[in-house]
Design an enzyme around this catalytic site. Sequence first.
Site, PDB file in Angstrom:
ATOM      1  N   ASN A   9     -11.683   0.878  -0.363  1.00  0.00           N
ATOM      2  CA  ASN A   9     -10.411   1.533  -0.681  1.00  0.00           C
ATOM      3  C   ASN A   9      -9.947   1.021  -2.044  1.00  0.00           C
ATOM      4  O   ASN A   9      -9.478  -0.112  -2.148  1.00  0.00           O
ATOM      5  CB  ASN A   9      -9.380   1.193   0.413  1.00  0.00           C
ATOM      6  CG  ASN A   9      -8.007   1.735   0.092  1.00  0.00           C
ATOM      7  OD1 ASN A   9      -7.852   2.574  -0.796  1.00  0.00           O
ATOM      8  ND2 ASN A   9      -7.001   1.255   0.806  1.00  0.00           N
ATOM      9  N   LYS A  11      -7.512   2.037  -3.830  1.00  0.00           N
ATOM     10  CA  LYS A  11      -6.054   2.132  -4.045  1.00  0.00           C
ATOM     11  C   LYS A  11      -5.774   2.731  -5.421  1.00  0.00           C
ATOM     12  O   LYS A  11      -6.500   3.623  -5.850  1.00  0.00           O
ATOM     13  CB  LYS A  11      -5.409   0.753  -3.861  1.00  0.00           C
ATOM     14  CG  LYS A  11      -5.874   0.054  -2.578  1.00  0.00           C
ATOM     15  CD  LYS A  11      -5.071  -1.128  -2.209  1.00  0.00           C
ATOM     16  CE  LYS A  11      -5.711  -1.802  -1.005  1.00  0.00           C
ATOM     17  NZ  LYS A  11      -4.881  -2.817  -0.415  1.00  0.00           N
ATOM     18  N   HIS A  94      -2.887   4.419   6.208  1.00  0.00           N
ATOM     19  CA  HIS A  94      -3.008   3.047   5.694  1.00  0.00           C
ATOM     20  C   HIS A  94      -1.641   2.360   5.724  1.00  0.00           C
ATOM     21  O   HIS A  94      -0.610   3.012   5.531  1.00  0.00           O
ATOM     22  CB  HIS A  94      -3.560   3.091   4.258  1.00  0.00           C
ATOM     23  CG  HIS A  94      -3.938   1.741   3.734  1.00  0.00           C
ATOM     24  ND1 HIS A  94      -3.020   0.883   3.187  1.00  0.00           N
ATOM     25  CD2 HIS A  94      -5.129   1.104   3.711  1.00  0.00           C
ATOM     26  CE1 HIS A  94      -3.645  -0.239   2.833  1.00  0.00           C
ATOM     27  NE2 HIS A  94      -4.919  -0.128   3.147  1.00  0.00           N
ATOM     28  N   GLU A  96      -0.138   0.612   3.643  1.00  0.00           N
ATOM     29  CA  GLU A  96       0.690   0.790   2.430  1.00  0.00           C
ATOM     30  C   GLU A  96       1.380   2.146   2.462  1.00  0.00           C
ATOM     31  O   GLU A  96       2.514   2.288   1.984  1.00  0.00           O
ATOM     32  CB  GLU A  96      -0.178   0.612   1.179  1.00  0.00           C
ATOM     33  CG  GLU A  96      -0.495  -0.865   0.949  1.00  0.00           C
ATOM     34  CD  GLU A  96      -1.821  -1.129   0.259  1.00  0.00           C
ATOM     35  OE1 GLU A  96      -2.382  -0.216  -0.380  1.00  0.00           O
ATOM     36  OE2 GLU A  96      -2.309  -2.273   0.373  1.00  0.00           O
ATOM     37  N   GLU A 162      -6.553  -2.945  10.831  1.00  0.00           N
ATOM     38  CA  GLU A 162      -6.185  -3.736   9.655  1.00  0.00           C
ATOM     39  C   GLU A 162      -4.885  -4.483   9.937  1.00  0.00           C
ATOM     40  O   GLU A 162      -3.791  -3.912   9.774  1.00  0.00           O
ATOM     41  CB  GLU A 162      -5.986  -2.822   8.445  1.00  0.00           C
ATOM     42  CG  GLU A 162      -7.197  -2.016   8.077  1.00  0.00           C
ATOM     43  CD  GLU A 162      -7.165  -1.633   6.603  1.00  0.00           C
ATOM     44  OE1 GLU A 162      -8.009  -2.128   5.857  1.00  0.00           O
ATOM     45  OE2 GLU A 162      -6.268  -0.877   6.207  1.00  0.00           O
ATOM     46  N   GLY A 168      -4.727  -7.764   1.498  1.00  0.00           N
ATOM     47  CA  GLY A 168      -4.408  -8.189   0.138  1.00  0.00           C
ATOM     48  C   GLY A 168      -3.767  -9.562   0.059  1.00  0.00           C
ATOM     49  O   GLY A 168      -3.227  -9.945  -0.973  1.00  0.00           O
ATOM     50  N   SER A 208      -8.648  -8.547   3.692  1.00  0.00           N
ATOM     51  CA  SER A 208      -9.267  -9.656   2.951  1.00  0.00           C
ATOM     52  C   SER A 208     -10.708  -9.920   3.381  1.00  0.00           C
ATOM     53  O   SER A 208     -11.146 -11.075   3.418  1.00  0.00           O
ATOM     54  CB  SER A 208      -8.403 -10.920   3.050  1.00  0.00           C
ATOM     55  OG  SER A 208      -7.111 -10.669   2.509  1.00  0.00           O
TER      56      SER A 208
HETATM   57  C1  PEP Z   1      -7.108  -2.379   2.498  1.00  0.00           C
HETATM   58  O1  PEP Z   1      -6.399  -2.030   1.590  1.00  0.00           O
HETATM   59  O2  PEP Z   1      -7.418  -1.567   3.378  1.00  0.00           O
HETATM   60  C2  PEP Z   1      -7.587  -3.767   2.517  1.00  0.00           C
HETATM   61  C3  PEP Z   1      -8.189  -4.199   3.597  1.00  0.00           C
HETATM   62  O3  PEP Z   1      -7.358  -4.515   1.402  1.00  0.00           O
HETATM   63  P1  PEP Z   1      -7.937  -6.009   1.111  1.00  0.00           P
HETATM   64  O4  PEP Z   1      -9.401  -5.980   1.424  1.00  0.00           O
HETATM   65  O5  PEP Z   1      -7.669  -6.227  -0.350  1.00  0.00           O
HETATM   66  O6  PEP Z   1      -7.194  -6.940   1.996  1.00  0.00           O
END
Ligand code: PEP
Length: 252
Positions: A9, A11, A94, A96, A162, A168, A208
């Site tokens: 992803n 973003k 997601h 966000e 998630e 992040g 992460s």
């Molecule tokens: C995400 O945005 O779905 C995500 C898992 O980000 P990150 O790997 O940076 O934590």
Amino acid sequence: MRRPVIAGNWKMHNTVAETTALVEGLLATRPPASVDVVVAPPFTSLPAAAMVAAGSPLGLAAQNVHWETHGAFTGEVSAAMLVELGVGWVIVGHSERRTLFGETDRTARDRARAAQRAGLTVIYCIGETLAEREADRTFAVLSSQTDGLGSLDPDRLVVAYEPVWAIGTGRTASPEQAQEAHAFVRSCLERAFSPAAAAALRILYGGSLKPSNAHELLARPDVDGGLIGGASLDVDSFSAIIRAAADRAAGV
Ligand code: PEP
């Protein structure tokens, strides 16, 4: 055995030129055929990514889709518009989108249904916040977020667990926490669909995920791949995670 999915992803990262270079770099690593590898560039970079990836097994995802087919929806993009570009996947719900842009379970489900009607495979994101985990509400949240998914086509659905506190932040769920949540999500999907459909559904971990923790997370029985933000922006780290998923597929 479920075929692993590794989805990046991106973003709001990568111009057209940066997208071209990153997709070329990724293809040069010759991703293993045992893993579904998908990248989700911003809308503006999708045509460039489609051109570079043409003829390769690399999957292309959008980061959002609207539930209507057309109309007065400034700033939105329809599923048919994505299909026309060669997009096969879309990320929906997601965290966000949920926390910054007002996405709800209802709007996420509407987007997912419209995407599937157009033939797209949906990566449907769920996960609890830190406050919810600390209040011992993780299962209740996951249960309500998966409620109503039964109206979707399980054959074109991938669920991404998630934990919001891990996205992040550099904080990762432990393999035990991930496995526990994934097994619970699979039990919710059994109710939404059927035991056979739930057993076939891929559930990705996101939060992460990076080369240093990919192997142990992807080794868990119900962790069928990953949705990766930060580490997907670098060819070396993304391809290391893909290799860890290939090890899972090979039973290593
Ligand atoms: C995400 O945005 O779905 C995500 C898992 O980000 P990150 O790997 O940076 O934590």
